[in-house]
Design a protein around this motif. Structure first.
Motif, PDB file in Angstrom:
ATOM      1  N   ALA A 200       7.293  -1.562   3.908  1.00 54.62           N
ATOM      2  CA  ALA A 200       8.075  -2.054   5.051  1.00 54.62           C
ATOM      3  C   ALA A 200       7.361  -1.759   6.365  1.00 54.62           C
ATOM      4  O   ALA A 200       7.381  -2.561   7.296  1.00 54.62           O
ATOM      5  N   GLY A 201       6.693  -0.615   6.425  1.00 54.80           N
ATOM      6  CA  GLY A 201       5.958  -0.256   7.636  1.00 54.80           C
ATOM      7  C   GLY A 201       4.697  -1.067   7.845  1.00 54.80           C
ATOM      8  O   GLY A 201       4.180  -1.141   8.966  1.00 54.80           O
ATOM      9  N   MET A 202       4.184  -1.690   6.774  1.00 53.78           N
ATOM     10  CA  MET A 202       2.962  -2.495   6.883  1.00 53.78           C
ATOM     11  C   MET A 202       3.232  -3.989   6.974  1.00 53.78           C
ATOM     12  O   MET A 202       2.307  -4.778   7.142  1.00 53.78           O
ATOM     13  N   ALA A 203       4.480  -4.394   6.838  1.00 57.32           N
ATOM     14  CA  ALA A 203       4.807  -5.818   6.796  1.00 57.32           C
ATOM     15  C   ALA A 203       4.305  -6.538   8.043  1.00 57.32           C
ATOM     16  O   ALA A 203       4.540  -6.101   9.167  1.00 57.32           O
ATOM     17  N   GLY A 204       3.593  -7.624   7.835  1.00 56.58           N
ATOM     18  CA  GLY A 204       3.122  -8.445   8.938  1.00 56.58           C
ATOM     19  C   GLY A 204       1.792  -8.038   9.523  1.00 56.58           C
ATOM     20  O   GLY A 204       1.245  -8.759  10.361  1.00 56.58           O
ATOM     21  N   HIS A 205       1.248  -6.891   9.108  1.00 50.27           N
ATOM     22  CA  HIS A 205      -0.048  -6.475   9.650  1.00 50.27           C
ATOM     23  C   HIS A 205      -0.777  -5.610   8.620  1.00 50.27           C
ATOM     24  O   HIS A 205      -0.207  -5.181   7.628  1.00 50.27           O
ATOM     25  N   GLY A 206      -2.032  -5.357   8.870  1.00 47.17           N
ATOM     26  CA  GLY A 206      -2.840  -4.570   7.950  1.00 47.17           C
ATOM     27  C   GLY A 206      -3.495  -5.452   6.905  1.00 47.17           C
ATOM     28  O   GLY A 206      -3.374  -6.674   6.910  1.00 47.17           O
ATOM     29  N   SER A 207      -4.214  -4.817   5.989  1.00 46.42           N
ATOM     30  CA  SER A 207      -4.947  -5.557   4.973  1.00 46.42           C
ATOM     31  C   SER A 207      -4.146  -5.648   3.684  1.00 46.42           C
ATOM     32  O   SER A 207      -3.235  -4.859   3.437  1.00 46.42           O
ATOM     33  N   SER A 208      -4.489  -6.620   2.860  1.00 43.86           N
ATOM     34  CA  SER A 208      -3.848  -6.764   1.564  1.00 43.86           C
ATOM     35  C   SER A 208      -4.433  -5.742   0.594  1.00 43.86           C
ATOM     36  O   SER A 208      -5.399  -5.036   0.906  1.00 43.86           O
ATOM     37  N   GLY A 209      -3.865  -5.690  -0.581  1.00 41.99           N
ATOM     38  CA  GLY A 209      -4.334  -4.729  -1.577  1.00 41.99           C
ATOM     39  C   GLY A 209      -3.576  -4.896  -2.875  1.00 41.99           C
ATOM     40  O   GLY A 209      -2.973  -5.937  -3.134  1.00 41.99           O
ATOM     41  N   ASP A 210      -3.587  -3.848  -3.682  1.00 44.03           N
ATOM     42  CA  ASP A 210      -2.902  -3.872  -4.981  1.00 44.03           C
ATOM     43  C   ASP A 210      -2.003  -2.659  -5.115  1.00 44.03           C
ATOM     44  O   ASP A 210      -2.398  -1.535  -4.768  1.00 44.03           O
TER      45      ASP A 210
END
Length: 248
Positions: free
Chosen positions: A231-241
């Motif tokens: 929830a804190g990363m939603a909309g920004h940052g990099s993708s991952g697994d």
């Protein structure tokens, strides 16, 4: 002919991404070697250019690879012929049948069966140059059907650009280790996938950013903690697994 050229260019781009950086392949083998043993059954859902399947095979795993893009399935068939691998030219989803595969010829890593995912991410900066320019009707199976036919895998990797939650929605079998992609522009899909996994048993979670092949968290965390992190990363940052490990 334009499509043929674009598709060949897309294949070349993918091969450079997944095979052109040997240090990352070494890191992936070291990472997978931490939990994959010879003889383990593994499902590679969204095998793409086969780089994960190739690494898993090198560790002695038995791999069921699913890749519905014809060009990439053909590449896997040629490059991994004779290996302990079963290649299925199918998509995986919520139910058996057929489905439209939306293909980006120049950026085939983001080919998807989820039109709603495409509608969401195409508005973001990271996907601004992507065009889904082809549609092919492909066969679709389910994760439970794969388990019924090939057995319960120790590890199931899912990288399908927006269909992760659908694949896990009606799963009846608690797979010991599951990995699935998250994309900050559509984080609700990863959150839904976690909720589906929670109902299968007592799972702990960790995650990997990008292609770095190392866990972000020193300790595996609860679903509640992982959901809060996402929830804190939603909309920004990099993708991952995200990795989900069944506690025994």
């Amino acid at each position: 002919m334009r499509y043929d050229f674009s598709a060949s260019l897309g294949l070349t781009r993918s091969l450079l991404i997944y095979y052109g950086q040997p240090w990352r392949r070494t890191g992936l083998r070291r990472f997978y070697g931490g939990f994959i043993k010879p003889g383990d059954l593994v499902f590679d859902i969204g095998a793409h250019a086969g780089s994960r399947s190739r690494t898993l095979l090198s560790l002695g795993a038995k791999v069921i690879a699913l890749e519905p893009q014809p060009l990439f399935a053909d590449f896997i068939a040629r490059s991994l012929a004779g290996e302990d691998l079963v290649l299925l030219r199918k998509a995986v989803g919520r139910e058996k049948g057929s489905v439209d595969l939306h293909i980006s010829s120049r950026h085939p890593t983001v080919t998807s069966i989820s039109s709603s995912w495409i509608s969401k991410v195409e508005k973001t900066s990271g996907f601004r140059k992507v065009a889904w320019d082809r549609v092919e009707r492909v066969e679709m199976t389910t994760l439970d059907a794969l388990v019924d036919e090939y057995g319960l895998p120790f590890f199931c990797k899912i990288d399908v650009e927006g269909a992760e939650a659908d694949i896990l929605a009606d799963l009846r079998h608690p797979i010991p280790l599951i990995a699935f992609e998250y994309v900050p522009a559509a984080m609700e899909i990863a959150e839904e996938a976690i909720r589906h996994i929670r109902r299968l048993g007592s799972y702990r979670f960790n995650r990997v950013e990008g292609e770095w092949h190392r866990f972000v968290n020193r300790d595996w965390v609860s679903a509640k903690t992982m959901l809060a992190d996402l929830a804190g990363m939603a909309g920004h940052g990099s993708s991952g697994d995200i990795y989900a490990r069944l506690d025994t």
